[in-house]
Motif scaffolding. Structure first.
Motif, PDB file in Angstrom:
ATOM      1  N   PRO A  69      42.400  30.862  35.154  1.00 24.55           N
ATOM      2  CA  PRO A  69      41.085  31.164  35.728  1.00 24.55           C
ATOM      3  C   PRO A  69      39.930  30.782  34.807  1.00 24.55           C
ATOM      4  O   PRO A  69      40.092  30.658  33.589  1.00 24.55           O
ATOM      5  N   SER A  70      38.768  30.605  35.416  1.00 30.89           N
ATOM      6  CA  SER A  70      37.551  30.316  34.667  1.00 30.89           C
ATOM      7  C   SER A  70      36.993  31.596  34.061  1.00 30.89           C
ATOM      8  O   SER A  70      37.389  32.707  34.427  1.00 30.89           O
ATOM      9  N   HIS A  71      36.035  31.434  33.161  1.00 33.16           N
ATOM     10  CA  HIS A  71      35.388  32.606  32.564  1.00 33.16           C
ATOM     11  C   HIS A  71      34.692  33.448  33.630  1.00 33.16           C
ATOM     12  O   HIS A  71      34.665  34.679  33.540  1.00 33.16           O
ATOM     13  N   ALA A  72      34.135  32.811  34.666  1.00 30.46           N
ATOM     14  CA  ALA A  72      33.440  33.561  35.718  1.00 30.46           C
ATOM     15  C   ALA A  72      34.424  34.410  36.519  1.00 30.46           C
ATOM     16  O   ALA A  72      34.125  35.559  36.876  1.00 30.46           O
ATOM     17  N   GLN A  73      35.590  33.856  36.809  1.00 29.55           N
ATOM     18  CA  GLN A  73      36.604  34.633  37.527  1.00 29.55           C
ATOM     19  C   GLN A  73      37.088  35.808  36.691  1.00 29.55           C
ATOM     20  O   GLN A  73      37.276  36.922  37.205  1.00 29.55           O
ATOM     21  N   ASP A 115      34.487  38.542  36.711  1.00 33.92           N
ATOM     22  CA  ASP A 115      34.524  39.274  37.987  1.00 33.92           C
ATOM     23  C   ASP A 115      35.673  40.281  37.997  1.00 33.92           C
ATOM     24  O   ASP A 115      35.531  41.402  38.509  1.00 33.92           O
ATOM     25  N   TYR A 116      36.793  39.885  37.448  1.00 33.66           N
ATOM     26  CA  TYR A 116      37.962  40.773  37.346  1.00 33.66           C
ATOM     27  C   TYR A 116      37.645  41.983  36.473  1.00 33.66           C
ATOM     28  O   TYR A 116      38.009  43.123  36.799  1.00 33.66           O
ATOM     29  N   PHE A 117      36.938  41.751  35.378  1.00 34.64           N
ATOM     30  CA  PHE A 117      36.532  42.852  34.508  1.00 34.64           C
ATOM     31  C   PHE A 117      35.624  43.825  35.260  1.00 34.64           C
ATOM     32  O   PHE A 117      35.778  45.049  35.159  1.00 34.64           O
ATOM     33  N   HIS A 118      34.667  43.284  36.001  1.00 36.59           N
ATOM     34  CA  HIS A 118      33.770  44.148  36.779  1.00 36.59           C
ATOM     35  C   HIS A 118      34.554  44.954  37.814  1.00 36.59           C
ATOM     36  O   HIS A 118      34.267  46.140  38.034  1.00 36.59           O
ATOM     37  N   ASP A 119      35.527  44.325  38.426  1.00 38.25           N
ATOM     38  CA  ASP A 119      36.354  45.012  39.417  1.00 38.25           C
ATOM     39  C   ASP A 119      37.106  46.169  38.771  1.00 38.25           C
ATOM     40  O   ASP A 119      37.196  47.278  39.331  1.00 38.25           O
TER      41      ASP A 119
END
Length: 456
Positions: free
Chosen positions: A84-88, A91-95
């Motif tokens: 995954p990219s850094h952006a993905q 997003d996972y961290f935020h989730d």
């Protein structure tokens, strides 16, 4: 569970090490605050992080596959690519933070300026807003990829230069388009940045300087992520390495086949650099390897083979210092060789029972979910459900563990916190089981008393 009040904990940092530790403390009912210097979570994986501590560049994809970085408590999205990219990842961290309702415990835009331990135990934490609070215990999760290190060479350079920590795109913060660019170092950041700049439409000439050759591994083997199926737990390290070396040499050939310097050390004696694209760029003649730098020379660089190249931009991909700027006590910080204080299971300082370092490792294959594993010990310990061995035994175990963890690597600042994820987790599980028995034998007494339920 104990009926005694549990200690109040300060966690420094809301990156993946900080918020996974927080989730574990929450599971145990242990009160905590997370102090975060930035305006949001994510730490190193927060691109363009306003706190200036992220080493994330726009094209960054993690070198660990989604199969290995996933948190135990929250699966990664099924539709994710293998890498995954850094952006993905962010997003996972935020989730994760929102799924477990951790955000309300985070104080953003606040730095820990000072952490002083009282003689009787507990910590006085001074914040950037001028406030000083008392906490019963301290968790250090401030990361170790932010204090950029640039080696000192004779001479001076008149062109532009940055550390890879500051690199964002081929034009930010320095414009590399059409320039003669030198990237110094052959770690993973160097591989990524060099591969991006080496395209003929970007830098006019891309050089990579390295003091020694390294093994560069591909991300895929047989069409599968190379870290997806680790060796079985029963297999000893020497056997894993022997089999792995045989597979890799058959798959890759030699580094000289790509025009790269041949390593003088074994395949698993350094932290691996992972980049199939770097091998392609090297084999395609899109980058030129140079030996170590001898001196800087105005608008150029002289190398140890006596050659000189005119250079417009230098990008120093030369690693980081381990830094805890909030500590004044040298016993709590890394030494001049970048070696941190001796820590039991890379977490606890035997003489300081209310201090925990989280994620202070360069684990193979991933750091993302490493502190999630470590937090099992911290949570159980603070809740009275785990007790460590006596201090003397802890020190003996530290020596034995560090010999196992870093003994296979050549001596270098980049190898002071190496370890292998899977053997570490298996060992930690055994220690938790033994520590639970010790705790039960002592009546599950709390090792860190709750001197206050609210910071004062």
């Amino acid at each position: 569970m104990t009926d005694q009040p549990l200690p109040h904990v300060c966690i420094i940092g809301a990156g993946c090490s900080g918020f996974t530790t927080a989730k574990r403390l929450k599971d145990y009912g242990i009160p905590f605050d997370i102090i975060e210097a930035s305006d949001d979570i994510g730490g190193n994986w927060y691109f363009n992080n306003p706190n200036g501590m992220s080493a994330c560049y726009q094209s960054l994809h993690i070198d660990t596959s989604k199969w290995r970085l996933a948190f135990e408590d929250l699966p990664v999205p099924a539709e994710w690519p293998d890498y995954p990219s850094h952006a993905q990842l962010l997003d996972y961290f935020h989730d994760y933070v929102d799924t477990f309702a951790l955000r309300q415990h985070i104080e953003f835009n606040t730095r820990v300026e000072s952490a002083e331990r009282r003689a009787e135990g507990g910590w006085d934490i001074t914040l950037s807003n001028g406030e000083t609070r008392f906490y019963d215990a301290l968790v250090v999760a401030n990361g170790h990829h932010w204090a950029a290190r640039i080696p000192d060479y004779p001479g001076a350079f008149s062109g532009e230069q940055i550390h890879s920590h500051s690199y964002m795109t081929p034009t930010e913060p320095v414009d590399c388009m059409g320039k003669r660019v030198l990237v110094v170092g052959m770690g993973n950041s160097s591989m990524d940045i060099s591969s991006e700049l080496a395209h003929r439409t970007v830098a006019s000439k891309l050089f990579v300087s390295a003091r020694r050759g390294v093994w560069v591994f591909p991300k895929y083997i047989g069409g599968k992520p190379s870290d997806k199926n680790p060796a079985p737990a029963w297999m000893p390290r020497w056997m894993r390495h022997k089999i792995g070396e045989r597979i890799m040499k058959r798959l890759l050939g030699t580094m000289g086949d790509y025009g790269l310097p041949e390593p003088t050390h074994g395949m698993f004696e350094n932290h691996p650099s992972v980049s199939g694209e770097f091998l392609l760029r090297a084999g395609s003649g899109d980058l030129t390897m140079k030996p170590a730098i001898e001196r800087l020379d105005g608008d150029g660089v002289v190398f140890t083979d006596g050659s000189r190249e005119p250079i417009d931009v230098i990008i120093w991909a030369t690693g980081y210092d381990i830094s805890f700027p909030f500590f004044n006590d040298p016993a709590l910080t890394a030494d001049s060789d970048n070696t941190p204080p001796p820590l039991f299971k890379r977490i606890m300082k035997p003489e300081t029972p209310d201090l925990f370092y989280m994620g202070l490792a360069q684990p193979l294959p991933t750091l993302v979910n490493f502190a999630e594993q470590q937090s099992k010990l911290v949570g159980a310990y603070l809740a009275g459900q785990y007790a460590p061995p006596p201090a003397e035994e802890m020190h003996a175990i530290i020596t034995k563990d560090e010999d196992f963890n870093v003994g296979q690597f050549y001596k270098s600042r980049r190898h002071t916190i190496q370890l292998e994820f899977d053997p570490y987790v298996r060992d930690l599980a055994k220690e938790l089981e033994a520590g639970a028995k010790r705790a039960a034998a002592s009546g599950n007494a709390l090792p860190v008393p709750a001197r206050t339920t609210e910071p004062a």
